[in-house]
Design an enzyme around this catalytic site. Structure first.
Site, PDB file in Angstrom:
ATOM      1  N   GLU A 150      -0.554  -4.991  11.915  1.00  0.00           N
ATOM      2  CA  GLU A 150       0.276  -4.685  10.594  1.00  0.00           C
ATOM      3  C   GLU A 150       1.867  -4.930  10.980  1.00  0.00           C
ATOM      4  O   GLU A 150       2.310  -5.357   9.447  1.00  0.00           O
ATOM      5  CB  GLU A 150       0.020  -3.012  10.592  1.00  0.00           C
ATOM      6  CG  GLU A 150       0.605  -2.333   9.385  1.00  0.00           C
ATOM      7  CD  GLU A 150       0.692  -0.910   9.568  1.00  0.00           C
ATOM      8  OE1 GLU A 150      -0.197  -0.681   8.495  1.00  0.00           O
ATOM      9  OE2 GLU A 150       1.260  -0.402  10.180  1.00  0.00           O
ATOM     10  N   CYS A 176       5.739   6.040   4.764  1.00  0.00           N
ATOM     11  CA  CYS A 176       4.491   5.449   4.127  1.00  0.00           C
ATOM     12  C   CYS A 176       3.942   6.112   2.969  1.00  0.00           C
ATOM     13  O   CYS A 176       3.187   5.569   2.165  1.00  0.00           O
ATOM     14  CB  CYS A 176       3.382   5.280   5.109  1.00  0.00           C
ATOM     15  SG  CYS A 176       3.905   4.540   6.699  1.00  0.00           S
ATOM     16  N   HIS A 190       4.897   0.378  -0.090  1.00  0.00           N
ATOM     17  CA  HIS A 190       5.432  -0.715   0.496  1.00  0.00           C
ATOM     18  C   HIS A 190       4.664  -1.810   0.950  1.00  0.00           C
ATOM     19  O   HIS A 190       3.478  -1.637   0.881  1.00  0.00           O
ATOM     20  CB  HIS A 190       6.418   0.282   1.894  1.00  0.00           C
ATOM     21  CG  HIS A 190       5.299   0.695   2.654  1.00  0.00           C
ATOM     22  ND1 HIS A 190       4.806   1.712   2.317  1.00  0.00           N
ATOM     23  CD2 HIS A 190       4.877   0.074   3.692  1.00  0.00           C
ATOM     24  CE1 HIS A 190       3.965   2.278   3.403  1.00  0.00           C
ATOM     25  NE2 HIS A 190       3.823   0.990   4.235  1.00  0.00           N
ATOM     26  N   ASP A 221      -4.629 -10.925  -0.678  1.00  0.00           N
ATOM     27  CA  ASP A 221      -3.383 -11.248  -0.454  1.00  0.00           C
ATOM     28  C   ASP A 221      -2.661 -10.934  -2.146  1.00  0.00           C
ATOM     29  O   ASP A 221      -3.142 -11.329  -3.047  1.00  0.00           O
ATOM     30  CB  ASP A 221      -3.518 -12.796  -0.452  1.00  0.00           C
ATOM     31  CG  ASP A 221      -2.233 -13.444  -0.114  1.00  0.00           C
ATOM     32  OD1 ASP A 221      -1.194 -12.667   0.402  1.00  0.00           O
ATOM     33  OD2 ASP A 221      -1.812 -14.600  -0.521  1.00  0.00           O
ATOM     34  N   HIS A 222      -1.213 -10.588  -1.772  1.00  0.00           N
ATOM     35  CA  HIS A 222      -0.641 -10.245  -2.794  1.00  0.00           C
ATOM     36  C   HIS A 222      -1.303  -9.253  -3.686  1.00  0.00           C
ATOM     37  O   HIS A 222      -0.930  -9.166  -5.145  1.00  0.00           O
ATOM     38  CB  HIS A 222      -0.026 -11.444  -3.552  1.00  0.00           C
ATOM     39  CG  HIS A 222       0.970 -12.420  -2.949  1.00  0.00           C
ATOM     40  ND1 HIS A 222       0.495 -12.904  -1.570  1.00  0.00           N
ATOM     41  CD2 HIS A 222       2.287 -12.613  -2.961  1.00  0.00           C
ATOM     42  CE1 HIS A 222       1.631 -13.443  -1.068  1.00  0.00           C
ATOM     43  NE2 HIS A 222       2.899 -12.956  -1.899  1.00  0.00           N
ATOM     44  N   HIS A 273       3.250  -5.369   3.962  1.00  0.00           N
ATOM     45  CA  HIS A 273       3.336  -5.808   5.143  1.00  0.00           C
ATOM     46  C   HIS A 273       2.500  -7.070   5.124  1.00  0.00           C
ATOM     47  O   HIS A 273       2.181  -7.563   3.918  1.00  0.00           O
ATOM     48  CB  HIS A 273       2.391  -5.184   5.913  1.00  0.00           C
ATOM     49  CG  HIS A 273       2.659  -3.561   6.437  1.00  0.00           C
ATOM     50  ND1 HIS A 273       3.728  -3.217   7.188  1.00  0.00           N
ATOM     51  CD2 HIS A 273       2.145  -2.287   6.051  1.00  0.00           C
ATOM     52  CE1 HIS A 273       3.664  -1.915   7.039  1.00  0.00           C
ATOM     53  NE2 HIS A 273       3.013  -1.260   6.514  1.00  0.00           N
ATOM     54  N   HIS A 298       0.752  -1.308   0.208  1.00  0.00           N
ATOM     55  CA  HIS A 298      -0.080  -0.125   0.051  1.00  0.00           C
ATOM     56  C   HIS A 298       0.886   1.384   0.097  1.00  0.00           C
ATOM     57  O   HIS A 298       2.062   1.222   0.305  1.00  0.00           O
ATOM     58  CB  HIS A 298      -1.087   0.092   1.140  1.00  0.00           C
ATOM     59  CG  HIS A 298      -0.343   0.239   2.648  1.00  0.00           C
ATOM     60  ND1 HIS A 298      -1.026   0.346   3.787  1.00  0.00           N
ATOM     61  CD2 HIS A 298       1.014   0.061   2.887  1.00  0.00           C
ATOM     62  CE1 HIS A 298      -0.205   0.561   4.568  1.00  0.00           C
ATOM     63  NE2 HIS A 298       1.027   0.390   4.502  1.00  0.00           N
TER      64      HIS A 298
END
Lengths: 131, 136
Positions: A115, A25, A31, A71-72, A33, A6
């Site tokens: 997170e 951020c 980047h 996911d991904h 998580h 994100h």
């Protein structure tokens, strides 16, 4: 658990304000998580099964409706975040809404997301949480 | 309303002793924790704040600011300290994990502006923790 990227950036803010608010951020390339999701449901124990709800049903729902969706992925590209910044606060609320709409086999109490190892977020539909 | 929890770790030493008790009572009640030279723990602190998500930023609270407040108010005062002698709250109060959670609450609550303090959780060891919600 799911992994996603994100970037925290608000179109309503100037570039300087974005950097001041989001710091690293706000890096334009984003980047990622590893998000750990905890879903808490409650309800009476079914006499015939001894269960509040079948964990297989809950696992299946989370896998299908949440993990496959997030996911991904780059969260900024998803419909949920077309208008909202993909902070983990907003991600928690988006996941709560998916469960609230679709998982009807037990009462949804709260969604918790880690997170990082140091930060976590909890959302109970806007209500005060039980202690 | 969203709840946000930030963790921090610090290491400190302490011992348990009540001057109103006899030496025998102190030993009986506090056991090994009464050793006058103290002993230490790696404490894990979890601070939970609550608030509405700001519609512009998407944040309940700026995590960087929360981390700075934790560092300034708690870690700088307590990390690698002998709690009984170096932290003013414990000059006349026994530095149990219960009292530590209360002291941390009292240090943090007045410093938080955007969000409201919900819970202070202090792990003394991985097997033992105390929760304090601000109600003495």
């Amino acid at each position: 658990m799911f992994s996603a990227s994100h970037r925290l950036h608000s179109d309503e803010m100037s570039p300087e304000e974005n950097v001041a608010t989001y710091g690293k951020c706000n890096n334009p390339y984003g980047h990622g998580h590893n998000y750990a999701l905890e879903v808490t449901v409650s309800g009476p124990i079914d006499e015939s099964t001894g269960m509040v709800c079948n964990l297989g049903d809950l696992d299946g729902f989370v896998e299908r409706e949440i993990l496959e969706h997030f996911d991904h992925q780059n969260l900024n590209t998803l419909a949920e975040f077309a208008q909202a910044v993909p902070t983990t606060e907003n991600l928690c609320a988006a996941i709560y809404d998916i469960l609230q709409r679709g998982f009807t086999r037990a009462h949804l109490e709260k969604v918790r997301m880690d997170e990082t190892m140091m930060n976590s977020f909890e959302y109970a539909g806007g209500a005060e949480m039980r202690r | 309303m969203v709840y946000l929890t930030r963790k921090a770790e610090f290491s400190a030493s302490h011992y348990y002793h009540n001057p109103e008790f006899t030496p025998e009572e102190n030993r009986r009640i506090f056991g090994k924790c009464n050793n006058p030279n103290g002993h230490g723990h790696n404490y894990t602190l979890e601070v939970t704040v609550k608030g509405d998500v700001d519609s512009r930023s998407g944040f309940v609270v700026d995590l960087k600011q929360l981390k700075e407040i934790l560092n300034r108010e708690v870690l700088e005062a307590m990390d690698h300290r002998f709690l009984n002698k170096e932290v003013p709250e414990f000059v006349n109060r026994i530095p149990t994990t219960e009292n530590l959670a209360i002291a941390i609450w009292q240090r943090l609550a007045p410093k938080l502006k955007a969000a409201q303090l919900h819970r202070v959780r202090v792990y003394e060891t991985p097997d033992l923790f105390v929760d304090f919600y601000g109600e003495v």
